[in-house]
Scaffold this active site. Sequence first.
Site, PDB file in Angstrom:
ATOM      1  N   LYS A  60      -9.172 -19.676  17.299  1.00 49.13           N
ATOM      2  CA  LYS A  60     -10.160 -19.128  16.380  1.00 49.13           C
ATOM      3  C   LYS A  60      -9.442 -18.735  15.081  1.00 49.13           C
ATOM      4  O   LYS A  60      -8.689 -17.778  15.060  1.00 49.13           O
ATOM      5  CB  LYS A  60     -10.852 -17.902  16.969  1.00 49.13           C
ATOM      6  N   GLU A 100       1.645 -10.752  16.560  1.00 43.44           N
ATOM      7  CA  GLU A 100       2.346 -10.703  15.262  1.00 43.44           C
ATOM      8  C   GLU A 100       1.463  -9.875  14.343  1.00 43.44           C
ATOM      9  O   GLU A 100       0.447 -10.356  13.856  1.00 43.44           O
ATOM     10  CB  GLU A 100       2.527 -12.123  14.723  1.00 43.44           C
ATOM     11  N   CYS A 147       2.754 -10.383   5.680  1.00 40.30           N
ATOM     12  CA  CYS A 147       3.085  -9.303   6.613  1.00 40.30           C
ATOM     13  C   CYS A 147       4.502  -8.793   6.401  1.00 40.30           C
ATOM     14  O   CYS A 147       4.809  -7.664   6.755  1.00 40.30           O
ATOM     15  CB  CYS A 147       2.944  -9.818   8.034  1.00 40.30           C
ATOM     16  N   GLU A 155      -0.095  -0.137   4.671  1.00 45.43           N
ATOM     17  CA  GLU A 155       0.224  -1.500   4.234  1.00 45.43           C
ATOM     18  C   GLU A 155      -0.606  -1.823   2.988  1.00 45.43           C
ATOM     19  O   GLU A 155      -1.811  -1.612   2.956  1.00 45.43           O
ATOM     20  CB  GLU A 155      -0.123  -2.472   5.355  1.00 45.43           C
TER      21      GLU A 155
HETATM   22  N1  LIG Z   1       2.994 -10.364  11.807  1.00 49.52           N
HETATM   23  C1  LIG Z   1       2.564 -11.477  11.247  1.00 49.52           C
HETATM   24  O1  LIG Z   1       3.128 -12.573  11.427  1.00 49.52           O
HETATM   25  C2  LIG Z   1       1.338 -11.416  10.373  1.00 49.52           C
HETATM   26  C3  LIG Z   1       0.983 -12.572   9.651  1.00 49.52           C
HETATM   27  C4  LIG Z   1      -0.159 -12.511   8.843  1.00 49.52           C
HETATM   28  C5  LIG Z   1      -0.947 -11.350   8.753  1.00 49.52           C
HETATM   29  N2  LIG Z   1      -0.554 -10.257   9.458  1.00 49.52           N
HETATM   30  C6  LIG Z   1      -1.324  -9.006   9.329  1.00 49.52           C
HETATM   31  O2  LIG Z   1      -2.748  -9.290   9.317  1.00 49.52           O
HETATM   32  C7  LIG Z   1      -3.407  -8.409   8.394  1.00 49.52           C
HETATM   33  C8  LIG Z   1      -4.157  -9.199   7.371  1.00 49.52           C
HETATM   34  O3  LIG Z   1      -4.765 -10.310   7.939  1.00 49.52           O
HETATM   35  P1  LIG Z   1      -6.290 -10.221   8.360  1.00 49.52           P
HETATM   36  O4  LIG Z   1      -7.072  -9.386   7.394  1.00 49.52           O
HETATM   37  O5  LIG Z   1      -6.782 -11.596   8.631  1.00 49.52           O
HETATM   38  O6  LIG Z   1      -6.191  -9.446   9.746  1.00 49.52           O
HETATM   39  P2  LIG Z   1      -7.368  -9.229  10.781  1.00 49.52           P
HETATM   40  O7  LIG Z   1      -6.697  -8.568  11.915  1.00 49.52           O
HETATM   41  O8  LIG Z   1      -8.566  -8.593  10.193  1.00 49.52           O
HETATM   42  O9  LIG Z   1      -7.831 -10.701  11.207  1.00 49.52           O
HETATM   43  C9  LIG Z   1      -6.922 -11.565  11.831  1.00 49.52           C
HETATM   44  C10 LIG Z   1      -7.712 -12.510  12.729  1.00 49.52           C
HETATM   45  O10 LIG Z   1      -8.320 -11.732  13.738  1.00 49.52           O
HETATM   46  C11 LIG Z   1      -9.698 -12.035  13.794  1.00 49.52           C
HETATM   47  N3  LIG Z   1     -10.411 -10.889  14.313  1.00 49.52           N
HETATM   48  C12 LIG Z   1     -10.853  -9.789  13.659  1.00 49.52           C
HETATM   49  N4  LIG Z   1     -11.485  -8.960  14.514  1.00 49.52           N
HETATM   50  C13 LIG Z   1     -11.444  -9.563  15.741  1.00 49.52           C
HETATM   51  C14 LIG Z   1     -11.939  -9.244  17.049  1.00 49.52           C
HETATM   52  N5  LIG Z   1     -12.616  -8.106  17.274  1.00 49.52           N
HETATM   53  N6  LIG Z   1     -11.724 -10.104  18.065  1.00 49.52           N
HETATM   54  C15 LIG Z   1     -11.056 -11.265  17.855  1.00 49.52           C
HETATM   55  N7  LIG Z   1     -10.571 -11.631  16.646  1.00 49.52           N
HETATM   56  C16 LIG Z   1     -10.777 -10.780  15.616  1.00 49.52           C
HETATM   57  C17 LIG Z   1     -10.049 -12.402  12.386  1.00 49.52           C
HETATM   58  O11 LIG Z   1     -11.257 -13.157  12.364  1.00 49.52           O
HETATM   59  C18 LIG Z   1      -8.847 -13.243  12.011  1.00 49.52           C
HETATM   60  O12 LIG Z   1      -8.995 -14.533  12.549  1.00 49.52           O
HETATM   61  C19 LIG Z   1      -2.331  -7.580   7.779  1.00 49.52           C
HETATM   62  O13 LIG Z   1      -2.198  -6.353   8.463  1.00 49.52           O
HETATM   63  C20 LIG Z   1      -1.055  -8.392   7.972  1.00 49.52           C
HETATM   64  O14 LIG Z   1       0.106  -7.631   7.967  1.00 49.52           O
HETATM   65  C21 LIG Z   1       0.552 -10.259  10.263  1.00 49.52           C
HETATM   66  O1  LIG Z   2       2.255 -12.993   6.710  1.00 49.64           O
HETATM   67  C1  LIG Z   2       3.097 -13.211   7.524  1.00 49.64           C
HETATM   68  C2  LIG Z   2       3.777 -14.549   7.640  1.00 49.64           C
HETATM   69  O2  LIG Z   2       4.267 -14.638   8.951  1.00 49.64           O
HETATM   70  C3  LIG Z   2       4.832 -14.653   6.576  1.00 49.64           C
HETATM   71  S1  LIG Z   2       5.869 -16.020   6.772  1.00 49.64           S
HETATM   72  O3  LIG Z   2       5.003 -17.227   6.698  1.00 49.64           O
HETATM   73  O4  LIG Z   2       6.474 -15.937   8.127  1.00 49.64           O
HETATM   74  O5  LIG Z   2       6.854 -15.938   5.715  1.00 49.64           O
END
Ligand SMILES: NC(=O)c1ccc[n+]([C@@H]2O[C@H](COP(=O)([O-])OP(=O)(O)OC[C@H]3O[C@@H](n4cnc5c(N)ncnc54)[C@H](O)[C@@H]3O)[C@@H](O)[C@H]2O)c1
Ligand SMILES: O=C[C@H](O)CS(=O)(=O)O
Length: 474
Positions: free
Chosen positions: A167, A242, A276, A377
């Site tokens: 998803k 992640e 992130c 963040e």
């Molecule tokens: N650690 C990493 O590798 C990494 C990478 C990218 C983003 N992030 C984190 O993600 C955040 C930003 O991304 P975002 O706004 O898409 O995050 P988000 O958690 O809102 O959404 C991420 C995914 O989860 C889904 N989602 C949301 N609610 C859900 C639920 N109740 N059940 C199942 N799926 C659900 C969303 O549709 C999306 O596909 C930031 O905090 C960022 O740090 C972390």
């Molecule tokens: O937002 C988080 C991603 O994992 C960053 S990166 O693509 O690994 O650089």
Amino acid sequence: MLYINGKWIQTENTFEVTNPATGETIETISLGGKEETIEAIARAKDAFKQWRKTTGNQRSNYLKKVVQLMNERSDMLAETITKENGKPLADAKSEVASAINYLDWYAEEAKRIYGDTLSPSHPDKHLMVIRQPVGVCAAITPWNFPLSMITRKIAPALAAGCTVVLKPALQTPLSAVKVFECFHEAELPEGVVNLLIGAADEIGSEMTSSPDVRKITFTGSTPIGKKLLRDSASTVKKASMELGGHAPLIVFEDADIDEAVQGVMQSKFKNSGQTCISTNRVYVAESIADEFGEKLAEKTSKLQVGNGLQDGINVGPLINENALKKVKEQVEDARDNNGKVLCGGKEADLNQDVNGHFYEPTVIQYANDQMRIATEETFGPVAPIFTFKDEDEVIERANHDSYGLAAYCFTQDLGRGLRMMQELDYGIVGINDSLPIVIQAPFGGVKESGMGKEGGKYGLEEYLEEKYVSLSTK
Ligand SMILES: NC(=O)c1ccc[n+]([C@@H]2O[C@H](COP(=O)([O-])OP(=O)(O)OC[C@H]3O[C@@H](n4cnc5c(N)ncnc54)[C@H](O)[C@@H]3O)[C@@H](O)[C@H]2O)c1
Ligand SMILES: O=C[C@H](O)CS(=O)(=O)O
């Protein structure tokens, strides 16, 4: 467009995917929900029975076909990313290269799944440990890297012999559709990969509650990661998370200042700060803080903001209104707490044909620990500068109470660099390197930044289970 059991599926519910730079509709797509999720999981379970019996070489060949198809379409894939995510085309192209690299890497790892034989305690026993695929995996990915976060999960899952139900984020589903077109044309067996686009809660709750889903792998915010972990507990799924980050970047008085300024530029403003591992706090030794702030502001003010499809753009729009609102609130809160804006500090006033959520790359001096930006963040192009007196103080402040994804430091003192390696409580540490991510390294956080690793040999482990076998020949 949904993709279930090797077939594209249209539904009556539709959603308009919009360009965050212009507000224009890019494409109208079908949405799925509970019914389609149940069907996708069932088909993935059926497909697993045969997919698990394929050899590593066979799975490798499928992945290599996908690599070839994505390479042929790399420009289109990059343009799709920029249109739905907003990032500059150059960043999108490097994301496509990264996404393909994961598939290429795991096409090789598929052939290197090893077990062990153990020294027996009895002469008539033969002890073995074999590695087998976990089973049906549910993958949920974010909008900030709409293509590479998908292949960073699906590539090792397929290499291990698992089947997948994905998803993607509703803000950026088109990149997922494009990569699934490549899976389809590579003729992956029906049910091995399945794509669900729709209401996150509805799809997510089916994924976490189904006993047929044996693994959940999620990239996104910490609050959602916690929810998914809670909901997966009832069926004790294997989990990779992640999650969010709040990276400190420490500049010691002995650092090469110009190198450290460049390090902040690379880590802070990539993807408009929406990554992130983006630097969220810049800690600078008191004695060099003024010089550092001036140099950082001078470079930051030269960044070009606009539609990522245009040449020369360094910073695109934020993903949506809420993202812009959060950045504006954090900057206003910093101002209210005696922060000094050295550059930016407001929505970008672009004289271009744009209708998006643009924020000027911003540097704030005199940041302090009472500000929201010190703990929340940011996920935007804002670099707050905090000062510190000595090493012990900055280690204490840099180690965030809950986040533990990435941290960086700049020093020319080898001993200090080695102490930072030991003392910084993060899953990823860059020493004089603010771009440490490479495919062979384990990517992942500690504490509330997540669990499990992605990339390299580590990423494959997440999709395998060890089975101990004792064979008696008595
Ligand atoms: N650690 C990493 O590798 C990494 C990478 C990218 C983003 N992030 C984190 O993600 C955040 C930003 O991304 P975002 O706004 O898409 O995050 P988000 O958690 O809102 O959404 C991420 C995914 O989860 C889904 N989602 C949301 N609610 C859900 C639920 N109740 N059940 C199942 N799926 C659900 C969303 O549709 C999306 O596909 C930031 O905090 C960022 O740090 C972390
Ligand atoms: O937002 C988080 C991603 O994992 C960053 S990166 O693509 O690994 O650089």
